[in-house]
Enzyme design. Structure first.
Site, PDB file in Angstrom:
ATOM      1  N   SER A   1       0.677  -0.992   0.008  1.00 34.85           N
ATOM      2  CA  SER A   1      -0.126  -0.041  -0.067  1.00 34.85           C
ATOM      3  C   SER A   1       0.820   1.065  -0.017  1.00 34.85           C
ATOM      4  O   SER A   1       1.919   1.171   0.575  1.00 34.85           O
ATOM      5  CB  SER A   1      -0.890   0.108   1.312  1.00 34.85           C
ATOM      6  OG  SER A   1      -1.635   1.286   1.310  1.00 34.85           O
ATOM      7  N   HIS A   2       0.316   2.307  -0.610  1.00 32.22           N
ATOM      8  CA  HIS A   2       1.079   3.573  -0.486  1.00 32.22           C
ATOM      9  C   HIS A   2       1.068   4.414   1.119  1.00 32.22           C
ATOM     10  O   HIS A   2       1.991   4.851   1.190  1.00 32.22           O
ATOM     11  CB  HIS A   2       0.394   4.746  -1.209  1.00 32.22           C
ATOM     12  CG  HIS A   2       0.564   4.603  -2.730  1.00 32.22           C
ATOM     13  ND1 HIS A   2      -0.048   3.378  -3.560  1.00 32.22           N
ATOM     14  CD2 HIS A   2       1.281   5.256  -3.477  1.00 32.22           C
ATOM     15  CE1 HIS A   2       0.460   3.400  -4.652  1.00 32.22           C
ATOM     16  NE2 HIS A   2       1.066   4.795  -4.688  1.00 32.22           N
ATOM     17  N   SER A   3       0.410   3.614   1.881  1.00 32.31           N
ATOM     18  CA  SER A   3       0.268   3.909   3.243  1.00 32.31           C
ATOM     19  C   SER A   3       0.849   2.691   4.304  1.00 32.31           C
ATOM     20  O   SER A   3       0.074   1.507   4.081  1.00 32.31           O
ATOM     21  CB  SER A   3      -1.279   4.205   3.913  1.00 32.31           C
ATOM     22  OG  SER A   3      -1.235   4.447   5.259  1.00 32.31           O
TER      23      SER A   3
ATOM     24  N   ASP B   1      -2.485  -1.694  -3.707  1.00 30.98           N
ATOM     25  CA  ASP B   1      -3.459  -0.539  -3.615  1.00 30.98           C
ATOM     26  C   ASP B   1      -4.017   0.134  -4.902  1.00 30.98           C
ATOM     27  O   ASP B   1      -4.920   0.011  -5.398  1.00 30.98           O
ATOM     28  CB  ASP B   1      -3.615  -0.033  -2.236  1.00 30.98           C
ATOM     29  CG  ASP B   1      -2.367   0.970  -2.300  1.00 30.98           C
ATOM     30  OD1 ASP B   1      -1.454   1.003  -3.145  1.00 30.98           O
ATOM     31  OD2 ASP B   1      -2.397   1.673  -1.099  1.00 30.98           O
TER      32      ASP B   1
ATOM     33  N   SER C   1       0.873   3.060  -8.814  1.00 29.90           N
ATOM     34  CA  SER C   1       2.155   2.739  -8.853  1.00 29.90           C
ATOM     35  C   SER C   1       2.538   1.561  -7.824  1.00 29.90           C
ATOM     36  O   SER C   1       3.758   1.011  -8.123  1.00 29.90           O
ATOM     37  CB  SER C   1       2.954   4.057  -8.358  1.00 29.90           C
ATOM     38  OG  SER C   1       2.627   4.462  -7.108  1.00 29.90           O
TER      39      SER C   1
END
Length: 125
Positions: free
Chosen positions: A8-10, A66, A69
Site C-alpha cells: 500500500s502507499h500507506s 492498492d 504505482s
C-alpha cells in the site's frame, strides 16, 4: 503454506489489513509493505522485496496492491527476487481477508484469485 504481502502507499493501511486478516487467519504469514522507508506516502521497492522474502516459507507468495504505482513497483520487485510470486488483482481490505482465509484453508492460487475476485462485487448494504 503460501505467504502474503500487502503493498500500500500507506504504512498504516498495509499494517491494518494485516491486523484484520490475522483475526480470521492467524497462522498465515502476512507481511505489510506500505509506505516509504521514511514513513511517508508512497511505495518502496526495497520494502516490497524484503516483504516478499520475509513472507516466503518456500511455497510461494501472493501480493495484493492498492493503487497504480504499487502495481508497477511490485512488478519491479518481482523481477529482482527469486521467489515464486503471484500478484492478485482485487480490493486490498476485503481481498486481503479473503486471500488469508483461503490460504489458511489450504486453497490454491486459483482458489485465492477466485476468492479475491468475488470481493470486487461485495455489496455493503
Amino acid at each position: 503454506m503460501l505467504g502474503m504481502v500487502i503493498v500500500s502507499h500507506s504504512e498504516k493501511i498495509a499494517e491494518g489489513v494485516r491486523e484484520l486478516a490475522l483475526q480470521m487467519a492467524k497462522d498465515v504469514n502476512i507481511v505489510p509493505a506500505g509506505g516509504l522507508c521514511d514513513g511517508g506516502i508512497g511505495t518502496d521497492l526495497e520494502k516490497i522485496m524484503n516483504g516478499i522474502s520475509e513472507a516466503d516459507s518456500g511455497e510461494g507468495v501472493i501480493v495484493l496492491m492498492d493503487l497504480g504505482s504499487a502495481v508497477m513497483t511490485t512488478e519491479m520487485a518481482i523481477d529482482m527476487v527469486e521467489n515464486d510470486v503471484t500478484m492478485i488483482d482485487g480490493p486490498v481490505v476485503e481481498g486481503g481477508i479473503a486471500a488469508a482465509v483461503t490460504i489458511m484453508s489450504g486453497g490454491s492460487i486459483e482458489d485465492i484469485k477466485k476468492a479475491v475476485d468475488e470481493c470486487k462485487t461485495i455489496n455493503k448494504f
